[in-house]
Design an enzyme around this catalytic site. Structure first.
Site, PDB file in Angstrom:
ATOM      1  N   LYS A  14      14.506   1.737   0.447  1.00 47.47           N
ATOM      2  CA  LYS A  14      14.173   0.801   0.891  1.00 47.47           C
ATOM      3  C   LYS A  14      16.376   0.220   1.734  1.00 47.47           C
ATOM      4  O   LYS A  14      16.982  -0.010   0.008  1.00 47.47           O
ATOM      5  CB  LYS A  14      13.924  -0.429   0.280  1.00 47.47           C
ATOM      6  N   TRP A  65      12.168   0.470   5.430  1.00 48.66           N
ATOM      7  CA  TRP A  65      11.707   1.917   5.038  1.00 48.66           C
ATOM      8  C   TRP A  65      11.965   2.674   4.913  1.00 48.66           C
ATOM      9  O   TRP A  65      11.701   2.773   6.998  1.00 48.66           O
ATOM     10  CB  TRP A  65      10.586   1.802   4.287  1.00 48.66           C
ATOM     11  N   GLU A  87      -7.302  11.937  -9.350  1.00 48.95           N
ATOM     12  CA  GLU A  87      -8.195  10.856  -9.464  1.00 48.95           C
ATOM     13  C   GLU A  87      -9.018  10.473  -7.969  1.00 48.95           C
ATOM     14  O   GLU A  87     -10.162  10.447  -8.333  1.00 48.95           O
ATOM     15  CB  GLU A  87      -7.603   9.321  -9.517  1.00 48.95           C
ATOM     16  N   THR A 126      -4.278  13.329 -15.896  1.00 53.32           N
ATOM     17  CA  THR A 126      -3.214  13.013 -14.095  1.00 53.32           C
ATOM     18  C   THR A 126      -1.293  13.882 -14.892  1.00 53.32           C
ATOM     19  O   THR A 126      -1.348  13.782 -15.981  1.00 53.32           O
ATOM     20  CB  THR A 126      -2.751  11.585 -13.900  1.00 53.32           C
TER      21      THR A 126
HETATM   22  P1  ADP Z   1      -3.077  16.925  -6.978  1.00 51.46           P
HETATM   23  O1  ADP Z   1      -1.907  18.287  -8.155  1.00 51.46           O
HETATM   24  O2  ADP Z   1      -4.135  17.545  -6.381  1.00 51.46           O
HETATM   25  O3  ADP Z   1      -1.864  17.248  -5.516  1.00 51.46           O
HETATM   26  P2  ADP Z   1      -1.763  15.218  -8.647  1.00 51.46           P
HETATM   27  O4  ADP Z   1      -3.138  13.669  -9.198  1.00 51.46           O
HETATM   28  O5  ADP Z   1      -1.671  15.592  -9.404  1.00 51.46           O
HETATM   29  O6  ADP Z   1      -2.579  16.063  -7.350  1.00 51.46           O
HETATM   30  O7  ADP Z   1      -0.605  14.231  -7.641  1.00 51.46           O
HETATM   31  C1  ADP Z   1      -1.295  13.758  -6.439  1.00 51.46           C
HETATM   32  C2  ADP Z   1       0.082  13.409  -5.880  1.00 51.46           C
HETATM   33  O8  ADP Z   1       0.271  14.324  -5.321  1.00 51.46           O
HETATM   34  C3  ADP Z   1      -0.647  12.075  -4.350  1.00 51.46           C
HETATM   35  O9  ADP Z   1      -1.093  10.982  -4.943  1.00 51.46           O
HETATM   36  C4  ADP Z   1       1.391  12.786  -3.708  1.00 51.46           C
HETATM   37  O10 ADP Z   1       1.491  11.502  -3.766  1.00 51.46           O
HETATM   38  C5  ADP Z   1       0.732  14.329  -3.978  1.00 51.46           C
HETATM   39  N1  ADP Z   1       0.095  14.850  -3.192  1.00 51.46           N
HETATM   40  C6  ADP Z   1      -0.963  15.636  -2.607  1.00 51.46           C
HETATM   41  N2  ADP Z   1      -1.122  16.007  -1.707  1.00 51.46           N
HETATM   42  C7  ADP Z   1      -0.130  16.040  -0.641  1.00 51.46           C
HETATM   43  C8  ADP Z   1      -0.156  16.531   0.443  1.00 51.46           C
HETATM   44  N3  ADP Z   1      -0.418  16.844   0.391  1.00 51.46           N
HETATM   45  N4  ADP Z   1       1.572  15.642   1.105  1.00 51.46           N
HETATM   46  C9  ADP Z   1       2.277  14.949   0.417  1.00 51.46           C
HETATM   47  N5  ADP Z   1       1.991  14.417  -0.498  1.00 51.46           N
HETATM   48  C10 ADP Z   1       0.916  15.140  -1.683  1.00 51.46           C
END
Ligand code: ADP
Length: 542
Positions: free
Chosen positions: A440, A445, A332, A187
């Site tokens: 918040k 929110w 994940e 991650t």
């Molecule tokens: P990825 O590069 O596939 O997005 P990461 O694990 O680096 O994977 O990041 C995941 C996080 O990125 C998600 O939990 C979310 O917060 C954010 N994210 C991914 N896609 C989107 C989306 N389309 N809109 C909003 N947030 C997103």
């Protein structure tokens, strides 16, 4: 009673053998580090992957060993995808945008035995090698002619094409257990130390099958796919596997991700589908806009990794005829969880309403289930209003992290994503915040993402980030940070007025601060932490 069907394990190598037998002639085109364009076929890919599998065993790589890559999107990287995973070892893709200390930590944590790298990354590799003991071999992914003349690596440096040349393509992909690990991705570590997510052959193949479906990424043998999203981050959202499964032509951009380079590649190779994070696509749109260009072949683009601003959806679709597929995922989740594609009753809606639907991250793919829960873990209704923590479960959702770190993360069998979302009665999920990013105000929110969406609709706004700033009365209030379009003289009052009628009054940010640029992390995501640290006390004064 048992069914009487053949039992075949779901293996990554089967994607390649299928591509070789049924789509052997399809092309894979790569812009190389060396600057030129390389092209060959799935037949060649399969042959060279088998040769590389032989080379790996000559290096002493056994089943389960971790083999790392530090590379851009290109055919050699793709060969390693199959050579490493197909032979039973674990492909560990490293993100070159991470700090060298983090890379060293990850390499040690994964116990990588060999590191393959693109020559542009030699300086990073040299720094990492000083900090991480463990890898016994480094391989430069290039030809003898392009090998670095000198280097400061403590162990031997091999040449990829030499390794390739010295092995035959006589290799049979082993029959592995489908639950064995095939690849590993950490991650991005925006919260705490990076954690390893270990994908299995089974989870990867199931993800591939589901992600290619018409209501997901909609990929077929008639497509030419450009994964701009890096192969070093969650396997380029699974697109290299998908392309093999469906027999799509694949185009790799190498290190050139600027708008002009991407546009030229898209046109030259007649790309039909691309996939990238919004910040990269912004560059592509800016180039197209500046040159009054059009897209002659591109029909759709996947936008994910961060919310796709409504303005971007509208520009792609209305101006360029390129459909936006807004997708949400996580490392994940291999990564795909939801994709926003219309249900039939939405097709006839006016364009503004359809664009508003596309601001949502979409419906769950088959193989993934999702729910939103309140602070006590109670499931909330899918009414399009209730917001709660998003939990998911499914065939390609991580159960625990590599080496058991944070292994108690699941809640009653569900993975808490750390995202805050609402789900409408049609099953469309919309992220409103990350739990650590929420604002918040007076106990209620406010969605920072909605605020950012409205801000970027203003023609003078190049980029916008909304953060929670401490407030003496309301606890927190939204503060809008804006990067202006060059040359614009828009004032903060004008920008604030732009919110009137578009969001609830109390959602309107109290102030706008102009900044020069938005800090981005290793995967192109906005580093809200950095901005929060800088501006947290804006309303209270230091
Ligand atoms: P990825 O590069 O596939 O997005 P990461 O694990 O680096 O994977 O990041 C995941 C996080 O990125 C998600 O939990 C979310 O917060 C954010 N994210 C991914 N896609 C989107 C989306 N389309 N809109 C909003 N947030 C997103």
């Amino acid at each position: 009673m048992q069914g009487l069907m053949m039992q075949q394990p779901l293996l990554v190598s089967s994607l390649l053998t299928h591509a070789e037998r049924h789509h052997g002639e399809r092309e894979i085109v790569s812009r190389r580090i060396e600057g030129d364009i390389h092209r060959y076929s799935f037949t060649e890919l399969a042959r060279r992957s088998r040769r590389m599998a032989n080379a790996l065993s000559s290096l002493g790589i056994d089943r389960g060993d971790r083999v790392a890559t530090l590379a851009w999107n290109g055919y050699r990287h793709l060969e390693l995808y199959f050579a490493v995973s197909g032979s039973g070892a674990v492909l560990h893709t490293l993100n070159p945008r991470l700090h060298v200390d983090q890379l060293a930590y990850i390499i040690e944590n994964a116990a990588d035995r060999v590191v393959f790298f693109d020559i542009t990354f030699l300086p990073i590799i040299e720094e990492v090698a000083k900090r991480a003991t463990g890898p016994t071999v480094f391989v430069a992914m290039t030809t003898r002619a392009h090998m670095p003349a000198t280097h400061q690596l403590p162990v031997s440096l091999l040449c990829y094409e030499d390794l390739m040349d010295s092995h035959s393509d006589g290799f049979t992909w082993p029959l592995l257990n489908e639950n064995d690990a095939c690849s590993l991705c950490y991650t991005s570590g925006t919260t705490g130390l990076p954690k390893g997510v270990l994908y299995s052959h089974r989870s990867t193949v199931l993800h591939t099958l589901s992600a290619a479906l018409p209501d997901a990424l909609n990929c077929s043998a008639r497509d030419t796919i450009l994964p701009v999203v890096p192969m070093f981050h969650v396997n380029a959202w699974g697109l290299p596997y998908i392309a093999c499964m469906v027999g799509a032509k694949m185009v790799f951009p190498g290190p050139s991700l600027d708008g002009r380079s991407l546009y030229e590649l898209i046109e030259a190779e007649q790309v039909t589908l691309s996939a990238a994070v919004p910040t990269v696509l912004q560059g592509l749109l800016a180039h197209a806009d500046e040159h009054q260009a059009s897209f002659s072949s591109m029909r759709r683009t996947v936008v994910g990794g961060a919310p796709c601003p409504t303005a971007m959806t509208a520009t792609f679709q209305d101006r360029y005829g390129v459909d936006v597929l807004h997708a949400w995922g996580m490392t994940e989740l291999s990564p795909l969880g939801t994709v926003c594609s219309f249900k039939s009753h939405q097709l006839g809606l006016p364009v503004e309403q359809r664009n508003a639907i596309q601001a949502k991250q979409g419906r769950a793919l088959f193989g993934i289930d999702m729910k939103i829960v309140d602070a006590s873990g109670n499931e909330l209704p899918w009414d399009g209003r209730s917001t709660g923590d998003l939990h998911v479960s499914g065939h390609w959702v991580s159960r625990e992290y590599f080496r058991g770190e944070n292994s108690a993360r699941l809640r009653n069998g569900w993975f808490p994503t750390g995202d805050v979302a609402k789900i409408d009665p049609d099953g469309f999920m919309q992220i409103t915040d990350r739990s650590k990013d929420v604002i918040k105000s007076g106990g209620e929110w406010i969605s920072s993402i909605d605020i950012e969406n409205v801000a970027t609709l203003h023609p003078d706004v190049l980029g916008a980030v909304c953060i929670a700033a401490s407030h003496p009365k309301w606890d927190e209030r939204p503060l809008l940070l804006v990067v202006k379009v060059p040359g614009s003289s828009v004032s903060s009052d004008e920008l604030l007025a732009h919110f009137d009628g578009k969001v609830a009054k109390w959602w309107k940010p109290d102030a706008v601060v102009f900044i020069d640029s938005i800090p981005l992390g290793a995967t192109g995501k906005v580093l809200k932490n950095t901005l929060r640290d800088q501006f947290r006390n804006y309303y209270v004064g230091d």
